[in-house]
Design a protein around this motif. Sequence first.
Motif, PDB file in Angstrom:
ATOM      1  N   LYS A  85      -3.287  -7.746  11.528  1.00  0.00           N
ATOM      2  CA  LYS A  85      -1.852  -7.768  11.286  1.00  0.00           C
ATOM      3  C   LYS A  85      -1.585  -7.827   9.786  1.00  0.00           C
ATOM      4  O   LYS A  85      -2.185  -8.611   9.072  1.00  0.00           O
ATOM      5  CB  LYS A  85      -1.211  -8.966  11.972  1.00  0.00           C
ATOM      6  N   VAL A  86      -0.685  -6.963   9.334  1.00  0.00           N
ATOM      7  CA  VAL A  86      -0.223  -7.012   7.949  1.00  0.00           C
ATOM      8  C   VAL A  86       1.298  -6.932   7.954  1.00  0.00           C
ATOM      9  O   VAL A  86       1.895  -6.364   8.874  1.00  0.00           O
ATOM     10  CB  VAL A  86      -0.805  -5.851   7.106  1.00  0.00           C
ATOM     11  N   THR A  87       1.910  -7.497   6.938  1.00  0.00           N
ATOM     12  CA  THR A  87       3.364  -7.449   6.851  1.00  0.00           C
ATOM     13  C   THR A  87       3.816  -6.052   6.440  1.00  0.00           C
ATOM     14  O   THR A  87       3.039  -5.269   5.878  1.00  0.00           O
ATOM     15  CB  THR A  87       3.881  -8.465   5.826  1.00  0.00           C
ATOM     16  N   LYS A  88       5.071  -5.749   6.701  1.00  0.00           N
ATOM     17  CA  LYS A  88       5.623  -4.444   6.301  1.00  0.00           C
ATOM     18  C   LYS A  88       5.575  -4.282   4.793  1.00  0.00           C
ATOM     19  O   LYS A  88       5.339  -3.179   4.281  1.00  0.00           O
ATOM     20  CB  LYS A  88       7.064  -4.320   6.795  1.00  0.00           C
ATOM     21  N   THR A  89       5.777  -5.386   4.076  1.00  0.00           N
ATOM     22  CA  THR A  89       5.745  -5.332   2.612  1.00  0.00           C
ATOM     23  C   THR A  89       4.361  -4.938   2.113  1.00  0.00           C
ATOM     24  O   THR A  89       4.217  -4.075   1.240  1.00  0.00           O
ATOM     25  CB  THR A  89       6.136  -6.692   2.020  1.00  0.00           C
ATOM     26  N   ARG A 105       3.339  -1.406   0.286  1.00  0.00           N
ATOM     27  CA  ARG A 105       2.727  -1.446  -1.043  1.00  0.00           C
ATOM     28  C   ARG A 105       1.383  -0.720  -1.060  1.00  0.00           C
ATOM     29  O   ARG A 105       1.099   0.088  -1.942  1.00  0.00           O
ATOM     30  CB  ARG A 105       2.535  -2.900  -1.471  1.00  0.00           C
ATOM     31  N   ASP A 106       0.560  -0.993  -0.060  1.00  0.00           N
ATOM     32  CA  ASP A 106      -0.751  -0.357   0.013  1.00  0.00           C
ATOM     33  C   ASP A 106      -0.637   1.141   0.271  1.00  0.00           C
ATOM     34  O   ASP A 106      -1.410   1.939  -0.285  1.00  0.00           O
ATOM     35  CB  ASP A 106      -1.602  -1.013   1.106  1.00  0.00           C
ATOM     36  N   SER A 107       0.319   1.530   1.106  1.00  0.00           N
ATOM     37  CA  SER A 107       0.512   2.953   1.398  1.00  0.00           C
ATOM     38  C   SER A 107       0.897   3.731   0.145  1.00  0.00           C
ATOM     39  O   SER A 107       0.458   4.870  -0.059  1.00  0.00           O
ATOM     40  CB  SER A 107       1.581   3.143   2.471  1.00  0.00           C
ATOM     41  N   TYR A 124      -6.540  -1.110   8.745  1.00  0.00           N
ATOM     42  CA  TYR A 124      -7.216  -2.158   7.978  1.00  0.00           C
ATOM     43  C   TYR A 124      -8.433  -2.696   8.712  1.00  0.00           C
ATOM     44  O   TYR A 124      -8.428  -2.849   9.927  1.00  0.00           O
ATOM     45  CB  TYR A 124      -6.262  -3.328   7.729  1.00  0.00           C
ATOM     46  N   GLY A 125      -9.464  -3.020   7.917  1.00  0.00           N
ATOM     47  CA  GLY A 125     -10.606  -3.746   8.434  1.00  0.00           C
ATOM     48  C   GLY A 125     -10.284  -5.226   8.511  1.00  0.00           C
ATOM     49  O   GLY A 125      -9.223  -5.676   8.048  1.00  0.00           O
ATOM     50  N   PRO A 126     -11.187  -6.023   9.084  1.00  0.00           N
ATOM     51  CA  PRO A 126     -10.924  -7.448   9.314  1.00  0.00           C
ATOM     52  C   PRO A 126     -10.531  -8.234   8.066  1.00  0.00           C
ATOM     53  O   PRO A 126      -9.663  -9.110   8.138  1.00  0.00           O
ATOM     54  CB  PRO A 126     -12.255  -7.954   9.886  1.00  0.00           C
ATOM     55  N   ASN A 127     -11.141  -7.934   6.905  1.00  0.00           N
ATOM     56  CA  ASN A 127     -10.806  -8.702   5.702  1.00  0.00           C
ATOM     57  C   ASN A 127      -9.721  -8.039   4.857  1.00  0.00           C
ATOM     58  O   ASN A 127      -9.364  -8.538   3.785  1.00  0.00           O
ATOM     59  CB  ASN A 127     -12.052  -8.960   4.856  1.00  0.00           C
ATOM     60  N   LYS A 128      -9.203  -6.893   5.319  1.00  0.00           N
ATOM     61  CA  LYS A 128      -8.128  -6.145   4.659  1.00  0.00           C
ATOM     62  C   LYS A 128      -8.527  -5.585   3.297  1.00  0.00           C
ATOM     63  O   LYS A 128      -7.676  -5.108   2.551  1.00  0.00           O
ATOM     64  CB  LYS A 128      -6.863  -7.005   4.525  1.00  0.00           C
TER      65      LYS A 128
END
Length: 201
Positions: free
Chosen positions: A37-41, A45-47, A84-88
Amino acid sequence: MKKITNITLILSVFLYLSCSTDNVSKPTPTKYKVRVKVTKTVYSRDSIQVYRALKQMLNMHLNPFSSKMIYDQQSQLNIDSLIYGPNKLRMVVLVIVRNNTNKLLVKENKEKYYYNGFYLFCSRDNFQAPIKVYERSCFGLMNFYSYGEIKQVLHDYCFLRLFGESSLNDIHYNVDDLRFWNSVDFEWILKNSKPTLGTPE
């Protein structure tokens, strides 16, 4: 299904460059499934970072955008998914590129655009470091007329068909498999493929 059919143009053909040759659906076993899970923010940002890296790769004609006959400033990059992988710190980007059908040697219908799709490996050293996108791709889809269709086939391959054994008996894993993120495939890409940095906002 609206797809170019002329095999002389290698249309609608899977380009298996190094991955599993087994086309049987093999969903990831439940005990190895990973969901991050990652936040939309954070995702946004990553995208943006990944998009900037992809745009550089396109402008410099790096793989998988090396063909100057196909890819130019009119090519539209679409990040379909950032996984994303487990550690992001490790990611896979599913990218679909839209091109005008005027670039094709033969136009077989009235569609204005066609689509190519890839998945590419990404990584960063820490959460403050820029994301690196690696040029080598295990798989490509070429010349689909429908975005929805190429998206479905790309997802099907990454989530259902990567899992299997190659002729060298190396195990390959789907991208939603916990084992994928530290696999021989991922480690090989990081050591042997040229990265492009995605600049932060």
